[in-house]
Design an enzyme around this catalytic site. Sequence first.
Site: not given
Ligand SMILES: Cc1ncc(COP(=O)(O)O)c(C=O)c1O
Length: 399
Positions: A137, A218, A253
């Site tokens: 990410w 994560d 999500k």
């Molecule tokens: C792998 C990963 N970790 C963390 C996040 C962060 O999520 P949030 O929108 O809750 O900050 C995302 C969001 O796209 C993600 O894809």
Amino acid sequence: MLTHTDAKARRLADLPPVQGDSLIALIALCDADPRPEKIDVGVGVFRDAAGNTPILKVMKEAEQRLLNTQVTKAYLGSAGDKRFAELLRPILLGEHAADSRIAGLQTPGGCGALRLGFELIATANRQARVFLGTPSWPNHAPIISAVGLETVEYPYYERGQGAVRFEDMIAALRTGEAGDVALLHGCCHNPTGADLSEEQWREVRNAVVDRGLIPLIDIAYQGFGRGLEEDAFGVRLMLSACDEVIIAQSCDKNFSCYRDRVGSMWVKTGSVEATATAMGHVNQRSREMWSMPPDHGAACAHIILEDEELRGRWLVELDAMRDRINSVRERLAAADPRLTFIGRQFGMFSMLPLSREQVLKLRSDHAIYMAESGRFNVVGMSDGQIDRFTAAVVEALGA
Ligand SMILES: Cc1ncc(COP(=O)(O)O)c(C=O)c1O
């Protein structure tokens, strides 16, 4: 990012330009495209069969209840809504929920949880290195470097095969030293969709334990892959094996409340006392960065999880999101032998074996917007757009 040695940047006017987030730029490009048939598979939000990202019905109901019953908006403190974290605890930790060496708190989304987790690592050990499989990410590396930790990248994914480069992953982790961190995607790997099998998770666990690494998991898509329980397999395996674990979790999500910023961060150490001390630092960092997380989304998730009927309705809506992801995956996989890997992957993302030029041609010729890396959101398109998408991709892949 500026460093202390960046002597030139003394005044605001001297700041060097930053390279903007390419995914944000892609959204703007797609928005500006006047072609009505355009397909946006760049942005990372769930879309239903009609191509919309609706607010969950159960979330609407919870919001209404909150509106009717909330009597104060007084401060909650840097840990946010403590009951929200308690309700989330068994969903995330499963059989480890009763382990009092594990503590958690509400954060502004998964992003806030990651930042807080790495802040804690850096507070404990500035020398810790973070092992990061690439691609990952795009916000992982900047968050790690923002807290001043070193990143050690290793290749995670074989684009041609659509599979994890598992031997490379293990070899890299086995060069880690005690106190280094293994950043692992709990499920629904972003951007590749290529998750570890249970067998592979066990091997990763062995490497992490042998080398004395701290796993930082994560988990931003629990419930989008195989199911709420199944998707937490890696988290729970690491908790079983390791004394020190950090988990960055997102509800943005699986409750479809992206902009409300709902998440949590969890710490396990070898003793109740050490966890309490670590949480003291976590609360301190949280207080410095955002003082306290925003309440609204977590308050609604709290209402949903507390009420048996609403919780049941949330699970039904979550299942429907997962079913759509997996059924679109099946349709894409069936379209061409070169796309079958998509059917073996999980979550919203996958990466097509396309060059940058091929991706740009899809944009200009077919109004299909995906990241230049070939990453696309499998549920970015409506059901009605799937055939046109696959035809264009197959054409781009060539004969
Ligand atoms: C792998 C990963 N970790 C963390 C996040 C962060 O999520 P949030 O929108 O809750 O900050 C995302 C969001 O796209 C993600 O894809």
